[in-house]
Design an enzyme around this catalytic site. Structure first.
Site, PDB file in Angstrom:
ATOM      1  CG  ASN A   9      36.337  42.517  39.387  1.00 29.78           C
ATOM      2  OD1 ASN A   9      37.272  42.272  38.626  1.00 29.78           O
ATOM      3  ND2 ASN A   9      35.967  41.690  40.347  1.00 29.78           N
ATOM      4  CD  GLU A  98      34.561  36.173  41.704  1.00 22.71           C
ATOM      5  OE1 GLU A  98      33.388  36.325  41.343  1.00 22.71           O
ATOM      6  OE2 GLU A  98      35.532  36.682  41.107  1.00 22.71           O
ATOM      7  CD  GLU A 168      33.477  41.087  47.330  1.00 24.76           C
ATOM      8  OE1 GLU A 168      33.205  41.267  46.131  1.00 24.76           O
ATOM      9  OE2 GLU A 168      34.407  40.360  47.709  1.00 24.76           O
ATOM     10  N   GLY A 174      26.931  37.248  41.586  1.00 22.35           N
ATOM     11  CA  GLY A 174      26.717  36.295  40.505  1.00 22.35           C
ATOM     12  C   GLY A 174      25.523  35.394  40.708  1.00 22.35           C
TER      13      GLY A 174
END
Length: 253
Positions: A9, A98, A168, A174
């Site tokens: 991604n 996100e 996830e 991140g």
């Protein structure tokens, strides 16, 4: 049987020329390393999709990072599943953390996106996962169950069989943090149990469940060796051709 999958991604990175250059490197490198039933996918920005689909051939499949929940209409700036399919993409990420966090995408909305993707013969990579607070307060199984129930379990068994699930842990995206192989396996096994309870053991055993949370060449072997982890949804490491290829190679060892 379920497939081993490494799906990159690239998020909102790389201009057109940079994207083409990186993808060309990945295709050439992955071609020499792929074996068996492995599937390599790059989910790229919309502007890259048409060109990447032509370059990838059968070596690296192409996916989008999102789609709109409607077939068409007055939705300025949006991209439909039909448009994505028309340029040669085969996959689409639905419900990335996100999108859930920054755009407040609900499970009911994500169900509609999944339905429209399937209607247009795209394979959804459906993302679920808990925040750090939910992990720490012990509610993460309830969160995962709710996301599955409200986001996917309204699908027929026939439709669900075409879905890839990606776990996830939001706290490991991140941040440099990674769920331990034991933590990841625990949740993956739970996900498979929930699928089995809804659709039966055969469907559950044939569903690919990916881990997405700071997965990289250093930790991939341990993660991918777990019984219920079938590959990864890769962020930062997909922006480096060597790293992405090494992740594909992990299944060869």
């Amino acid at each position: 049987m379920r497939k081993n999958i490494v799906a990159g991604n690239s998020k909102m990175n790389l201009d057109y020329a940079e994207g083409i250059s990186l993808f060309s490197e990945i295709v050439n490198m992955v071609r020499d390393e792929q074996k068996g039933d492995q599937i390599a996918i790059i989910c790229a920005p919309y502007i890259h999709l048409n060109s990447l689909a032509k370059l990838g051939g059968t070596t690296v499949k192409i996916g989008a990072q999102n789609c709109h929940q409607n077939e068409s209409g007055a939705f300025t700036g949006e991209i439909s599943a039909k448009m994505i399919k028309s340029v040669g993409a085969e996959y689409v990420i639905i419900g990335h953390s996100e999108r859930r966090q920054y755009y407040a995408e609900s499970d009911s909305l994500l169900l509609e996106k999944t339905k429209i993707a399937l209607k247009n013969n795209l394979i959804p990579i459906f993302c679920i996962g808990e925040t750090l607070d939910e992990r720490n307060n012990g509610s993460y199984f309830d969160v995962i169950k709710s996301q599955l129930t409200n986001g996917l379990f309204y699908l027929s068994a026939e439709d669900f069989a075409n879905v890839i699930v990606a776990y996830e842990p939001v706290w490991a995206i991140g941040t440099g943090l990674t769920a331990s192989s034991e933590q990841a396996q625990e949740v993956h096994a739970f996900i498979r149990q929930q699928i089995s309870g809804q659709y039966g053991e055969e469907v559950a055993e044939n569903t690919s469940i990916l881990y997405g949370g700071s997965c990289n060449p250093k930790n991939a072997a341990e993660l991918f060796s777990q019984q219920d982890i079938d590959g990864g949804l890769i962020g930062g490491a997909s922006l480096k051709s060597r790293d992405f290829t090494d992740l594909v190679k992990t299944f060869n060892s």
